[in-house]
Design a protein around this motif. Structure first.
Motif, PDB file in Angstrom:
ATOM      1  N   PRO A 145     -92.028  34.613 -48.211  1.00 30.50           N
ATOM      2  CA  PRO A 145     -93.294  35.178 -49.561  1.00 30.50           C
ATOM      3  C   PRO A 145     -92.394  33.975 -51.075  1.00 30.50           C
ATOM      4  O   PRO A 145     -93.337  33.146 -51.310  1.00 30.50           O
ATOM      5  N   SER A 146     -91.905  33.839 -51.690  1.00 33.88           N
ATOM      6  CA  SER A 146     -90.960  33.761 -52.308  1.00 33.88           C
ATOM      7  C   SER A 146     -90.279  32.086 -52.282  1.00 33.88           C
ATOM      8  O   SER A 146     -91.063  31.331 -53.210  1.00 33.88           O
ATOM      9  N   GLN A 147     -90.037  32.111 -51.027  1.00 26.05           N
ATOM     10  CA  GLN A 147     -90.181  30.810 -51.567  1.00 26.05           C
ATOM     11  C   GLN A 147     -90.930  29.737 -50.874  1.00 26.05           C
ATOM     12  O   GLN A 147     -91.234  28.789 -51.756  1.00 26.05           O
ATOM     13  N   VAL A 148     -92.414  30.156 -50.398  1.00 20.22           N
ATOM     14  CA  VAL A 148     -93.512  29.785 -50.096  1.00 20.22           C
ATOM     15  C   VAL A 148     -93.799  29.021 -51.691  1.00 20.22           C
ATOM     16  O   VAL A 148     -94.609  28.482 -51.923  1.00 20.22           O
ATOM     17  N   SER A 149     -93.695  30.343 -52.404  1.00 16.25           N
ATOM     18  CA  SER A 149     -94.429  30.358 -53.280  1.00 16.25           C
ATOM     19  C   SER A 149     -93.475  28.891 -54.644  1.00 16.25           C
ATOM     20  O   SER A 149     -94.596  28.667 -54.724  1.00 16.25           O
ATOM     21  N   LYS A 150     -92.462  28.743 -54.391  1.00 18.95           N
ATOM     22  CA  LYS A 150     -91.671  27.946 -54.934  1.00 18.95           C
ATOM     23  C   LYS A 150     -91.934  26.545 -54.266  1.00 18.95           C
ATOM     24  O   LYS A 150     -92.531  25.398 -55.386  1.00 18.95           O
ATOM     25  N   GLU A 151     -92.183  26.678 -53.530  1.00 14.89           N
ATOM     26  CA  GLU A 151     -93.028  25.083 -51.924  1.00 14.89           C
ATOM     27  C   GLU A 151     -93.731  24.930 -53.027  1.00 14.89           C
ATOM     28  O   GLU A 151     -93.689  23.810 -53.174  1.00 14.89           O
ATOM     29  N   LEU A 152     -94.868  25.365 -53.109  1.00 17.39           N
ATOM     30  CA  LEU A 152     -96.028  25.280 -53.201  1.00 17.39           C
ATOM     31  C   LEU A 152     -96.783  25.107 -54.833  1.00 17.39           C
ATOM     32  O   LEU A 152     -97.691  24.817 -55.099  1.00 17.39           O
ATOM     33  N   MET A 153     -95.531  25.676 -55.763  1.00 17.07           N
ATOM     34  CA  MET A 153     -95.617  25.654 -56.907  1.00 17.07           C
ATOM     35  C   MET A 153     -96.557  26.550 -57.686  1.00 17.07           C
ATOM     36  O   MET A 153     -97.763  25.903 -58.593  1.00 17.07           O
ATOM     37  N   VAL A 154     -97.033  28.307 -56.612  1.00 13.13           N
ATOM     38  CA  VAL A 154     -98.191  28.708 -57.223  1.00 13.13           C
ATOM     39  C   VAL A 154     -97.789  30.404 -57.665  1.00 13.13           C
ATOM     40  O   VAL A 154     -96.379  30.010 -56.778  1.00 13.13           O
ATOM     41  N   THR A 155     -98.467  30.735 -57.988  1.00 12.01           N
ATOM     42  CA  THR A 155     -97.638  32.424 -57.685  1.00 12.01           C
ATOM     43  C   THR A 155     -97.378  33.141 -56.838  1.00 12.01           C
ATOM     44  O   THR A 155     -97.976  32.380 -55.865  1.00 12.01           O
ATOM     45  N   LEU A 156     -96.618  34.311 -57.013  1.00  6.73           N
ATOM     46  CA  LEU A 156     -96.549  34.894 -55.904  1.00  6.73           C
ATOM     47  C   LEU A 156     -97.842  35.813 -55.568  1.00  6.73           C
ATOM     48  O   LEU A 156     -97.444  35.940 -54.611  1.00  6.73           O
ATOM     49  N   GLY A 157     -98.868  35.700 -56.191  1.00  8.04           N
ATOM     50  CA  GLY A 157    -100.192  36.616 -56.470  1.00  8.04           C
ATOM     51  C   GLY A 157    -100.742  35.817 -55.427  1.00  8.04           C
ATOM     52  O   GLY A 157    -101.332  36.231 -54.613  1.00  8.04           O
ATOM     53  N   THR A 158    -100.836  34.606 -55.334  1.00 11.06           N
ATOM     54  CA  THR A 158    -102.107  33.609 -55.090  1.00 11.06           C
ATOM     55  C   THR A 158    -101.160  33.677 -53.820  1.00 11.06           C
ATOM     56  O   THR A 158    -101.534  33.359 -52.648  1.00 11.06           O
ATOM     57  N   VAL A 159    -100.305  32.919 -53.388  1.00 14.76           N
ATOM     58  CA  VAL A 159     -99.231  33.197 -51.766  1.00 14.76           C
ATOM     59  C   VAL A 159     -99.876  34.709 -51.088  1.00 14.76           C
ATOM     60  O   VAL A 159    -100.517  34.307 -49.965  1.00 14.76           O
ATOM     61  N   THR A 160     -99.738  35.607 -52.287  1.00 14.74           N
ATOM     62  CA  THR A 160     -99.935  36.950 -51.032  1.00 14.74           C
ATOM     63  C   THR A 160    -101.358  36.931 -50.269  1.00 14.74           C
ATOM     64  O   THR A 160    -101.614  37.434 -49.191  1.00 14.74           O
ATOM     65  N   THR A 161    -102.470  36.555 -51.664  1.00 12.48           N
ATOM     66  CA  THR A 161    -103.989  36.365 -50.837  1.00 12.48           C
ATOM     67  C   THR A 161    -103.819  35.764 -50.295  1.00 12.48           C
ATOM     68  O   THR A 161    -104.259  36.149 -48.704  1.00 12.48           O
ATOM     69  N   SER A 162    -103.336  34.944 -50.178  1.00 16.54           N
ATOM     70  CA  SER A 162    -103.413  33.380 -48.526  1.00 16.54           C
ATOM     71  C   SER A 162    -102.620  33.955 -47.413  1.00 16.54           C
ATOM     72  O   SER A 162    -103.307  34.018 -46.544  1.00 16.54           O
ATOM     73  N   LEU A 163    -101.386  34.657 -47.985  1.00 16.54           N
ATOM     74  CA  LEU A 163    -100.722  35.156 -46.517  1.00 16.54           C
ATOM     75  C   LEU A 163    -102.237  36.333 -45.749  1.00 16.54           C
ATOM     76  O   LEU A 163    -102.233  36.454 -44.687  1.00 16.54           O
ATOM     77  N   ASN A 164    -102.563  37.166 -46.661  1.00 15.76           N
ATOM     78  CA  ASN A 164    -103.266  38.349 -46.606  1.00 15.76           C
ATOM     79  C   ASN A 164    -104.189  37.485 -45.388  1.00 15.76           C
ATOM     80  O   ASN A 164    -104.457  38.363 -44.401  1.00 15.76           O
ATOM     81  N   ASN A 165    -105.132  36.657 -46.187  1.00 15.82           N
ATOM     82  CA  ASN A 165    -106.080  35.918 -45.196  1.00 15.82           C
ATOM     83  C   ASN A 165    -105.611  35.690 -44.376  1.00 15.82           C
ATOM     84  O   ASN A 165    -106.173  35.696 -42.974  1.00 15.82           O
ATOM     85  N   LEU A 166    -104.630  34.620 -43.846  1.00 17.52           N
ATOM     86  CA  LEU A 166    -104.160  34.298 -43.208  1.00 17.52           C
ATOM     87  C   LEU A 166    -103.583  34.841 -41.701  1.00 17.52           C
ATOM     88  O   LEU A 166    -103.564  34.498 -40.492  1.00 17.52           O
ATOM     89  N   GLU A 167    -102.602  36.538 -41.824  1.00 18.07           N
ATOM     90  CA  GLU A 167    -102.524  37.212 -41.474  1.00 18.07           C
ATOM     91  C   GLU A 167    -103.712  37.748 -40.521  1.00 18.07           C
ATOM     92  O   GLU A 167    -103.878  37.910 -39.075  1.00 18.07           O
ATOM     93  N   ARG A 168    -104.617  37.915 -41.456  1.00 21.44           N
ATOM     94  CA  ARG A 168    -106.303  38.455 -41.002  1.00 21.44           C
ATOM     95  C   ARG A 168    -106.979  37.524 -39.900  1.00 21.44           C
ATOM     96  O   ARG A 168    -107.266  37.949 -38.466  1.00 21.44           O
ATOM     97  N   LYS A 169    -106.751  36.777 -39.746  1.00 19.63           N
ATOM     98  CA  LYS A 169    -107.219  35.586 -39.492  1.00 19.63           C
ATOM     99  C   LYS A 169    -106.505  35.271 -38.151  1.00 19.63           C
ATOM    100  O   LYS A 169    -106.725  34.392 -36.748  1.00 19.63           O
ATOM    101  N   GLY A 170    -105.164  35.556 -37.753  1.00 18.67           N
ATOM    102  CA  GLY A 170    -104.269  35.414 -36.627  1.00 18.67           C
ATOM    103  C   GLY A 170    -102.953  34.736 -37.022  1.00 18.67           C
ATOM    104  O   GLY A 170    -103.131  34.047 -35.526  1.00 18.67           O
TER     105      GLY A 170
END
Length: 120
Positions: free
Chosen positions: A52-77
């Motif tokens: 997740p930290s690497q995704v955050s750096k690559e997208l230039m967004v906060t880790l919190g933003t990435v975590t929210t996105s990851l939660n949604n993507l995991e829930r959606k499969g």
């Protein structure tokens, strides 16, 4: 060419690509994901065992933003989180079959867009 004109061109191209991507997603069977989520999938698909930290750096967004996105993507499969066997504190991200499919289609979409723009 002056700075202002280049800036206007780049901003216009960027905004147009986002609109085209959004319309394309909305018209597909993957209308349950946003452009931000698609870009998250894109990073996960490009980088093996990404964290997740690497995704955050690559997208230039906060880790919190990435975590929210990851939660949604995991829930959606689309993604799965897998704990490292070497260090249980580390989480690696992987695309599911559904995630790999949308990632391939997104790459194909970008390739087609580049090919069409080179004809202009």
């Amino acid at each position: 060419m002056d700075y202002q004109r280049i800036n206007e061109y780049l901003t216009s191209i960027f905004n147009n690509v986002l609109v085209i991507e959004e319309v394309s997603l909305r018209g597909s069977r993957f209308k349950d994901i946003s452009i931000k989520e698609m870009h998250t999938i894109d990073v996960i698909g490009k980088v093996p065992d990404v964290t997740p930290s690497q995704v955050s750096k690559e997208l230039m967004v906060t880790l919190g933003t990435v975590t929210t996105s990851l939660n949604n993507l995991e829930r959606k499969g689309y993604i799965e989180r897998i704990r490292s066997e070497h260090d249980r504190r580390v989480v690696h991200l992987h695309l599911t079959k559904k995630g790999r499919l949308v990632h391939r289609l997104h790459k194909r979409f970008h390739k087609a867009m580049v090919e069409k723009s080179s004809m202009v």
